[in-house]
Design an enzyme around this catalytic site. Structure first.
Site, PDB file in Angstrom:
ATOM      1  N   GLU A  91      14.133  -8.282  48.866  1.00  0.00           N
ATOM      2  CA  GLU A  91      14.121  -9.166  50.019  1.00  0.00           C
ATOM      3  C   GLU A  91      12.706  -9.503  50.459  1.00  0.00           C
ATOM      4  O   GLU A  91      11.756  -8.781  50.179  1.00  0.00           O
ATOM      5  CB  GLU A  91      14.896  -8.533  51.164  1.00  0.00           C
ATOM      6  N   CYS A 111       6.299 -11.611  54.191  1.00  0.00           N
ATOM      7  CA  CYS A 111       6.293 -10.167  53.953  1.00  0.00           C
ATOM      8  C   CYS A 111       6.985  -9.901  52.618  1.00  0.00           C
ATOM      9  O   CYS A 111       8.179 -10.149  52.481  1.00  0.00           O
ATOM     10  CB  CYS A 111       7.032  -9.491  55.108  1.00  0.00           C
ATOM     11  N   CYS A 118      12.610   2.505  46.996  1.00  0.00           N
ATOM     12  CA  CYS A 118      11.336   3.206  47.159  1.00  0.00           C
ATOM     13  C   CYS A 118      11.555   4.688  46.928  1.00  0.00           C
ATOM     14  O   CYS A 118      12.565   5.252  47.353  1.00  0.00           O
ATOM     15  CB  CYS A 118      10.780   2.976  48.566  1.00  0.00           C
ATOM     16  N   CYS A 122      10.828   8.117  53.135  1.00  0.00           N
ATOM     17  CA  CYS A 122      10.541   8.353  54.546  1.00  0.00           C
ATOM     18  C   CYS A 122      11.878   8.411  55.300  1.00  0.00           C
ATOM     19  O   CYS A 122      12.774   7.615  55.040  1.00  0.00           O
ATOM     20  CB  CYS A 122       9.648   7.249  55.105  1.00  0.00           C
ATOM     21  N   CYS A 125      13.454   5.192  57.087  1.00  0.00           N
ATOM     22  CA  CYS A 125      13.356   3.886  56.432  1.00  0.00           C
ATOM     23  C   CYS A 125      14.546   3.575  55.538  1.00  0.00           C
ATOM     24  O   CYS A 125      14.982   4.406  54.740  1.00  0.00           O
ATOM     25  CB  CYS A 125      12.070   3.850  55.595  1.00  0.00           C
ATOM     26  N   CYS A 355      12.163  -2.937  56.609  1.00  0.00           N
ATOM     27  CA  CYS A 355      12.231  -3.092  55.163  1.00  0.00           C
ATOM     28  C   CYS A 355      13.468  -2.447  54.561  1.00  0.00           C
ATOM     29  O   CYS A 355      13.864  -1.359  54.904  1.00  0.00           O
ATOM     30  CB  CYS A 355      10.958  -2.571  54.514  1.00  0.00           C
TER      31      CYS A 355
END
Ligand code: SAH
Ligand code: SF4
Length: 366
Positions: A91, A111, A118, A122, A125, A355
């Site tokens: 995205e 962005c 990922c 974290c 997130c 994100c």
């Protein structure tokens, strides 16, 4: 899968074409079609010889992203969900800035994502939740921007008072590498993409208009400091003590604050410019005045300004954003210590701009 055309630099394309017996000016012509005109296909490159167009189409994929979904938000950000050639999803968020309420957006920030998912996990997130799939190629990073430019010019984008009319002048002014993924964990492709984005034959966006955000990969921050191109750096700090930071960011166990801060100091020394600490405010976790004082000390040490971001709620995660007056008081506390601090007015909350959230939702729905 064929190699993607937008992973090529001008030098790489030139030597390929030369090996194919093409005249030297062809490479520039092709790049102009690909970037300045955001051509839809090799076949549309009408002043190139037909056999060359055919060879290009057999050898490369010109585009790597296909638009799957576009989401408007009432606060004017626009989120694009793309399908890649291997069906993975990424995205990109478009953030327009309007000079006034009624006029059209005259500046656009994009962005971009650098990975599918990922690996850094974290705790707050959405991108970290689903785990890591793969790195994006340089071309896939570049295409996120170029596809939005193409949509803006040919179809129009319905944001910020714009009526969605095609705008042949539509351009992107700023890039923030803050989408899905950890950019510095995909270092080689990231730098190549940024070089293409920056190049006069590519997207021609100045290095100072490009900000790379990292969760704190200390060795790569040093490597980035030594790069020829002068990007801006944002470090996702989120907590000024190892105790709190390790609770929410596993990367802190690998590169604790001492290593991270030393890398930031190195960056400042080599670059002679300020960096930014990103600091998500999470209720009862990192929003105390005591931590504000510690954050101020670190910011002073590395000469950083602080960007405060009230936490964006993620479905299935326990964290909450502090009340607005708490966020304001935290910012005030930093200013009292002489630190340059901004409280980011939230963009895109209602379309899940934090994100990874849109991708996660789409994969769950399907
Ligand atoms: N991996 C890089 C860049 C992508 S994340 C990094 O971590 O810096 C971009 C920014 O969004 C980071 O500062 C990240 O901490 C922040 N972010 C992630 N989830 C968020 C959420 N739910 N609310 C607000 N900010 C979030
Ligand atoms: Fe990865 Fe950044 Fe999300 Fe952490 S905040 S999981 S590093 S994308």
């Amino acid at each position: 899968m064929k190699p993607d055309f937008k992973s090529l630099t001008l030098a790489e394309l030139s030597s390929l074409l030369k090996a194919n017996g093409q005249p030297a000016y062809r490479a520039g012509q092709l790049m102009q079609w690909a970037y300045e005109r955001a051509a839809e296909s090799f076949d549309a490159m009408s002043n190139l010889p037909a056999p060359l167009r055919q060879w290009l189409a057999e050898t490369f994929d010109l585009w790597t992203v296909r638009e799957l979904r576009e989401q408007h938000s009432t606060d004017t950000t626009e989120k694009f969900l793309w399908q890649l050639r291997d069906q993975q999803l990424v995205e990109t968020v478009l953030i327009p800035a309007t000079p006034g309420l009624t006029s059209r957006a005259d500046r656009h920030t994009v962005c971009v994502s650098t990975q599918v998912g990922c690996a850094y996990g974290c705790r707050f997130c959405a991108s970290g939740l689903a785990g890591f799939r793969r790195n994006l190629t340089a071309g896939e990073i570049v295409d996120q921007i170029l596809a939005i430019i193409r949509i803006g010019r040919t179809a129009g984008i319905r944001v910020a008072g714009e009526t969605g009319q095609p705008d042949s002048d539509f351009r992107i002014n700023n890039i923030v590498v803050m989408g899905m993924g950890e950019p510095l964990a995909n270092y080689t492709n990231l730098i190549k993409a940024l070089r293409i984005i920056n190049a006069p034959w590519g997207l021609g966006i100045g290095a100072r208009k490009i900000t790379v955000s990292t969760s704190g990969l200390a060795p790569q921050i040093r490597t980035l400091a030594d790069e020829a191109m002068q990007f801006r750096l944002a470090v996702s700090l989120h907590a000024p003590t190892d105790e709190v930071r390790s609770k929410i960011m596993p990367v802190n166990r690998k590169y604790p604050l001492q290593d991270l801060i030393a890398a930031c100091e190195y960056y400042g020394r080599v670059r002679g410019r300020m960096l930014t600490f990103e600091y998500i405010l999470i209720e009862d976790l990192n929003d105390s005045f005591e931590l504000a004082g510690k954050l101020a000390a670190l910011a002073r040490q590395v000469h950083a300004k602080v960007n405060l971001i009230p936490y964006n709620t993620v479905e299935g995660l326990p964290w909450r954003r502090p009340p607005t007056n708490r966020c304001l008081a935290f910012a005030q506390q930093l200013k009292k210590h002489g630190i340059l601090a901004t409280l980011r007015v939230d963009k895109g909350t209602d379309i899940a701009a934090a994100c990874g959230q849109l991708r996660l939702r789409t994969e769950r729905d399907n």
